[in-house]
Scaffold this motif. Structure first.
Motif, PDB file in Angstrom:
ATOM      1  N   ASP A  44       0.730  -1.219   0.175  1.00 33.32           N
ATOM      2  CA  ASP A  44      -0.052  -0.014   0.032  1.00 33.32           C
ATOM      3  C   ASP A  44       1.057   1.280  -0.051  1.00 33.32           C
ATOM      4  O   ASP A  44       0.524   2.363  -0.733  1.00 33.32           O
ATOM      5  CB  ASP A  44      -0.690  -0.055   1.266  1.00 33.32           C
ATOM      6  CG  ASP A  44      -1.980  -1.044   1.027  1.00 33.32           C
ATOM      7  OD1 ASP A  44      -2.150  -1.765  -0.022  1.00 33.32           O
ATOM      8  OD2 ASP A  44      -2.453  -1.334   2.039  1.00 33.32           O
ATOM      9  N   TYR A  45       1.856   1.318   0.891  1.00 36.08           N
ATOM     10  CA  TYR A  45       2.570   2.583   0.962  1.00 36.08           C
ATOM     11  C   TYR A  45       4.040   2.596   0.332  1.00 36.08           C
ATOM     12  O   TYR A  45       4.997   3.432   0.707  1.00 36.08           O
ATOM     13  CB  TYR A  45       2.811   3.004   2.426  1.00 36.08           C
ATOM     14  CG  TYR A  45       1.318   2.987   2.975  1.00 36.08           C
ATOM     15  CD1 TYR A  45       0.616   4.193   2.862  1.00 36.08           C
ATOM     16  CD2 TYR A  45       0.866   2.266   3.899  1.00 36.08           C
ATOM     17  CE1 TYR A  45      -0.571   4.356   3.365  1.00 36.08           C
ATOM     18  CE2 TYR A  45      -0.333   2.304   4.449  1.00 36.08           C
ATOM     19  CZ  TYR A  45      -1.267   3.426   4.038  1.00 36.08           C
ATOM     20  OH  TYR A  45      -2.326   3.576   4.588  1.00 36.08           O
ATOM     21  N   LEU A  46       4.324   1.398  -0.320  1.00 39.03           N
ATOM     22  CA  LEU A  46       5.506   1.163  -0.922  1.00 39.03           C
ATOM     23  C   LEU A  46       5.966   2.344  -1.889  1.00 39.03           C
ATOM     24  O   LEU A  46       7.123   2.584  -1.752  1.00 39.03           O
ATOM     25  CB  LEU A  46       5.745   0.165  -1.742  1.00 39.03           C
ATOM     26  CG  LEU A  46       7.043  -0.872  -1.948  1.00 39.03           C
ATOM     27  CD1 LEU A  46       7.918  -0.836  -0.587  1.00 39.03           C
ATOM     28  CD2 LEU A  46       7.008  -1.960  -2.605  1.00 39.03           C
ATOM     29  N   SER A  47       5.305   2.847  -2.701  1.00 36.86           N
ATOM     30  CA  SER A  47       5.775   4.052  -3.283  1.00 36.86           C
ATOM     31  C   SER A  47       6.020   5.252  -2.731  1.00 36.86           C
ATOM     32  O   SER A  47       6.926   5.833  -2.948  1.00 36.86           O
ATOM     33  CB  SER A  47       4.584   4.556  -4.457  1.00 36.86           C
ATOM     34  OG  SER A  47       3.382   4.838  -3.811  1.00 36.86           O
ATOM     35  N   VAL A  48       5.326   5.563  -1.601  1.00 35.52           N
ATOM     36  CA  VAL A  48       5.757   6.529  -0.716  1.00 35.52           C
ATOM     37  C   VAL A  48       7.053   6.354  -0.231  1.00 35.52           C
ATOM     38  O   VAL A  48       7.886   7.233  -0.147  1.00 35.52           O
ATOM     39  CB  VAL A  48       4.667   6.719   0.379  1.00 35.52           C
ATOM     40  CG1 VAL A  48       4.970   7.914   1.355  1.00 35.52           C
ATOM     41  CG2 VAL A  48       3.192   7.234  -0.376  1.00 35.52           C
ATOM     42  N   LEU A  49       7.287   5.114   0.344  1.00 32.79           N
ATOM     43  CA  LEU A  49       8.415   5.070   1.177  1.00 32.79           C
ATOM     44  C   LEU A  49       9.615   5.015   0.176  1.00 32.79           C
ATOM     45  O   LEU A  49      10.805   5.420   0.410  1.00 32.79           O
ATOM     46  CB  LEU A  49       8.555   3.264   1.541  1.00 32.79           C
ATOM     47  CG  LEU A  49       7.548   3.290   2.807  1.00 32.79           C
ATOM     48  CD1 LEU A  49       7.474   1.875   3.180  1.00 32.79           C
ATOM     49  CD2 LEU A  49       8.102   4.055   4.024  1.00 32.79           C
ATOM     50  N   VAL A  50       9.622   4.548  -1.112  1.00 34.43           N
ATOM     51  CA  VAL A  50      10.447   4.270  -2.189  1.00 34.43           C
ATOM     52  C   VAL A  50      10.750   5.716  -2.466  1.00 34.43           C
ATOM     53  O   VAL A  50      11.970   6.425  -2.775  1.00 34.43           O
ATOM     54  CB  VAL A  50      10.088   3.452  -3.385  1.00 34.43           C
ATOM     55  CG1 VAL A  50      10.944   3.735  -4.438  1.00 34.43           C
ATOM     56  CG2 VAL A  50      10.060   2.269  -3.018  1.00 34.43           C
ATOM     57  N   ALA A  51       9.746   6.582  -2.613  1.00 37.04           N
ATOM     58  CA  ALA A  51      10.102   8.176  -2.985  1.00 37.04           C
ATOM     59  C   ALA A  51      10.663   8.939  -1.953  1.00 37.04           C
ATOM     60  O   ALA A  51      11.726   9.699  -2.283  1.00 37.04           O
ATOM     61  CB  ALA A  51       8.677   8.836  -3.413  1.00 37.04           C
ATOM     62  N   ARG A  52      10.414   8.659  -0.843  1.00 39.20           N
ATOM     63  CA  ARG A  52      11.102   9.198   0.277  1.00 39.20           C
ATOM     64  C   ARG A  52      12.501   8.848   0.165  1.00 39.20           C
ATOM     65  O   ARG A  52      13.592   9.558   0.517  1.00 39.20           O
ATOM     66  CB  ARG A  52      10.392   8.953   1.622  1.00 39.20           C
ATOM     67  CG  ARG A  52      10.898   9.624   2.721  1.00 39.20           C
ATOM     68  CD  ARG A  52      10.445   9.540   4.042  1.00 39.20           C
ATOM     69  NE  ARG A  52      10.737  10.558   4.880  1.00 39.20           N
ATOM     70  CZ  ARG A  52      10.154  11.122   5.645  1.00 39.20           C
ATOM     71  NH1 ARG A  52       8.840  11.047   5.921  1.00 39.20           N
ATOM     72  NH2 ARG A  52      10.864  11.938   6.729  1.00 39.20           N
ATOM     73  N   ARG A  53      12.841   7.463   0.107  1.00 39.66           N
ATOM     74  CA  ARG A  53      14.161   6.933   0.184  1.00 39.66           C
ATOM     75  C   ARG A  53      15.154   7.693  -1.035  1.00 39.66           C
ATOM     76  O   ARG A  53      16.023   7.825  -0.636  1.00 39.66           O
ATOM     77  CB  ARG A  53      14.237   5.286   0.208  1.00 39.66           C
ATOM     78  CG  ARG A  53      15.622   5.006   0.303  1.00 39.66           C
ATOM     79  CD  ARG A  53      16.459   5.148   1.134  1.00 39.66           C
ATOM     80  NE  ARG A  53      15.892   5.033   2.324  1.00 39.66           N
ATOM     81  CZ  ARG A  53      16.514   4.661   3.387  1.00 39.66           C
ATOM     82  NH1 ARG A  53      17.851   4.323   3.583  1.00 39.66           N
ATOM     83  NH2 ARG A  53      15.872   4.465   4.489  1.00 39.66           N
ATOM     84  N   VAL A  54      14.419   7.633  -1.990  1.00 33.92           N
ATOM     85  CA  VAL A  54      15.210   8.169  -3.361  1.00 33.92           C
ATOM     86  C   VAL A  54      15.647   9.703  -3.014  1.00 33.92           C
ATOM     87  O   VAL A  54      16.708   9.961  -3.284  1.00 33.92           O
ATOM     88  CB  VAL A  54      14.634   8.033  -4.459  1.00 33.92           C
ATOM     89  CG1 VAL A  54      15.035   8.810  -5.737  1.00 33.92           C
ATOM     90  CG2 VAL A  54      14.216   6.457  -5.060  1.00 33.92           C
ATOM     91  N   ARG A  55      14.625  10.655  -2.593  1.00 37.87           N
ATOM     92  CA  ARG A  55      14.635  11.754  -2.333  1.00 37.87           C
ATOM     93  C   ARG A  55      16.003  12.034  -1.407  1.00 37.87           C
ATOM     94  O   ARG A  55      16.885  12.864  -1.396  1.00 37.87           O
ATOM     95  CB  ARG A  55      13.496  12.665  -1.799  1.00 37.87           C
ATOM     96  CG  ARG A  55      13.726  14.190  -1.450  1.00 37.87           C
ATOM     97  CD  ARG A  55      12.356  14.441  -1.035  1.00 37.87           C
ATOM     98  NE  ARG A  55      11.737  14.987  -2.055  1.00 37.87           N
ATOM     99  CZ  ARG A  55      10.455  14.577  -2.474  1.00 37.87           C
ATOM    100  NH1 ARG A  55       9.900  13.738  -1.391  1.00 37.87           N
ATOM    101  NH2 ARG A  55      10.038  14.955  -3.444  1.00 37.87           N
ATOM    102  N   ASP A  56      15.800  11.086  -0.125  1.00 37.72           N
ATOM    103  CA  ASP A  56      16.598  11.435   0.900  1.00 37.72           C
ATOM    104  C   ASP A  56      18.183  11.058   0.518  1.00 37.72           C
ATOM    105  O   ASP A  56      19.047  11.745   0.849  1.00 37.72           O
ATOM    106  CB  ASP A  56      16.401  10.395   2.028  1.00 37.72           C
ATOM    107  CG  ASP A  56      15.032  11.044   2.719  1.00 37.72           C
ATOM    108  OD1 ASP A  56      14.689  12.192   2.617  1.00 37.72           O
ATOM    109  OD2 ASP A  56      14.617  10.296   3.620  1.00 37.72           O
TER     110      ASP A  56
END
Length: 66
Positions: A44-56
């Motif tokens: 469910d939230y994988l895209s949010v987690l991935v986007a945050r990791r990439v940005r960080d």
């Protein structure tokens, strides 16, 4: 597990925020998605987690370079 259709708006936003080419962001998103989705049962939230990791990761890399 296959990478989802990457939302071009997310890629553009991360690219703009980090001053990174969209192609690089897209590639990093796909690589991080593959890493995070391996064995994941809840997506469910994988895209949010991935986007945050990439940005960080990109912001941290930019700080280390400068």
């Amino acid at each position: 597990m296959a990478t989802p259709n990457i939302d071009s708006e997310i890629v553009k936003m991360i690219a703009a925020d980090t001053d990174t080419p969209a192609e690089t962001v897209s590639r990093m998103f796909a690589e991080t998605w593959a890493e995070y989705s391996e064995g994941a049962k809840i997506m469910d939230y994988l895209s949010v987690l991935v986007a945050r990791r990439v940005r960080d990761n990109l912001l941290r890399w930019k700080q280390e370079v400068h």
